[in-house]
Design an enzyme around this catalytic site. Sequence first.
Site, mmCIF file in Angstrom:
data_model
loop_
_atom_site.group_PDB
_atom_site.id
_atom_site.type_symbol
_atom_site.label_atom_id
_atom_site.label_comp_id
_atom_site.label_asym_id
_atom_site.label_seq_id
_atom_site.Cartn_x
_atom_site.Cartn_y
_atom_site.Cartn_z
ATOM 1 N N TYR A 194 -77.307 -9.162 -21.551
ATOM 2 C CA TYR A 194 -77.375 -7.898 -21.174
ATOM 3 C C TYR A 194 -75.295 -7.717 -20.168
ATOM 4 O O TYR A 194 -75.682 -6.364 -20.314
ATOM 5 C CB TYR A 194 -77.845 -7.884 -19.387
ATOM 6 C CG TYR A 194 -79.759 -7.998 -20.221
ATOM 7 C CD1 TYR A 194 -79.726 -7.670 -21.561
ATOM 8 C CD2 TYR A 194 -80.774 -7.908 -19.274
ATOM 9 C CE1 TYR A 194 -80.736 -7.567 -22.185
ATOM 10 C CE2 TYR A 194 -81.944 -7.679 -19.946
ATOM 11 C CZ TYR A 194 -82.692 -7.925 -21.262
ATOM 12 O OH TYR A 194 -83.460 -8.077 -21.565
ATOM 13 N N HIS A 212 -84.703 -16.179 -24.598
ATOM 14 C CA HIS A 212 -84.988 -14.355 -24.551
ATOM 15 C C HIS A 212 -86.021 -14.155 -26.099
ATOM 16 O O HIS A 212 -86.389 -12.897 -26.431
ATOM 17 C CB HIS A 212 -83.226 -13.798 -24.866
ATOM 18 C CG HIS A 212 -83.135 -12.572 -24.318
ATOM 19 N ND1 HIS A 212 -81.712 -12.185 -23.735
ATOM 20 C CD2 HIS A 212 -84.151 -11.597 -24.533
ATOM 21 C CE1 HIS A 212 -82.445 -10.747 -23.764
ATOM 22 N NE2 HIS A 212 -83.909 -10.536 -24.731
#
Length: 327
Positions: free
Chosen positions: A55, A118
């Site tokens: 991110y 993730h």
Amino acid sequence: MERQVPRVLLNSGHEMPVIGFGTAIDPLPEPEQLVSAILHAIEVGYRHFDTASAYMTEEPVGRAISEAMKRGLIKGREELFVTSKLWCADAHRDLIIPALKETLKRLGLDYLDLYLIHFPVRLKKEAVSLEHEIDDFRFEDHELLPFDIKGTWEAMEECSRLGLTKSIGVSNYGTVKISQLLQHATIPPAVNQVEMNVAWQQKKLREFCSKKGIHVTAWSPLAGIGAFWGSTVVIESKTLKEIAAAKGKSVAQVALRWIQDQGASCIVKSMNKDRMKQNLEIFGWKLSDEDGRKIEQIKQSRLYPAKLFINENSPYPSLEALWDGDL
């Protein structure tokens, strides 16, 4: 006024706030904007902050936490629950502990509360950085490597034993991959963070995780509005609008309350101060059984297929292979 967010007890023995403030924001705001938003989130009652290496928001999250302590918004680090995630290019057994240490360095923290894998995907270390994913983006077949479920999880367990993170878990795992992981695990995943909302209810996966003692957290609880893959299918739902009108709530509040009623937690994203507050106003009331039955009838569809990992010559030649057939 600060609101108290309930917590759920994870299988690791640690408690997690059932609403987290998400930082997977596209387009990426200026760091100062995000720091300011997180500080306001802390002021109104958020105590769980969700970030990830991919991110590119770990540094602003860390800065906001430091500033919150300086301002006396929180007494100490222990009041917060911080989640981050291992990116696919670091999903190599020998790179996982160094990757977590880099995450902690960017955050300015000594430990995480939760570290997640993730995706069940491994990329070459030199694979292109995922700065701005677009709909037609695909990793090249030579960048996609077979995923080592056993070795990756063993390194995650070592992260836990070293005290670098209090809990470990996964994200975007289907039932088959969780079953494979559990065959090798000495520490089971505490959390599986997945796409979940009223238009993608994940009933089969939730039931499976519940039987295994794994808590489910919903990302995209409002269907990813603003993202390239997002949809208004939740916010514009006729069913939710009718329920919201009857209860004097917003559609978003009904959608988030439904997730709580399923025993799941959620990650919400908003830079808007009013919506930040409204997203916390989902406690102290419940949906009726009839409301639940109506919501169960909403048409189902996965919104984020993660096509970037699909390549006919890669470990995942199809979406069915990536998502364990759950489409």
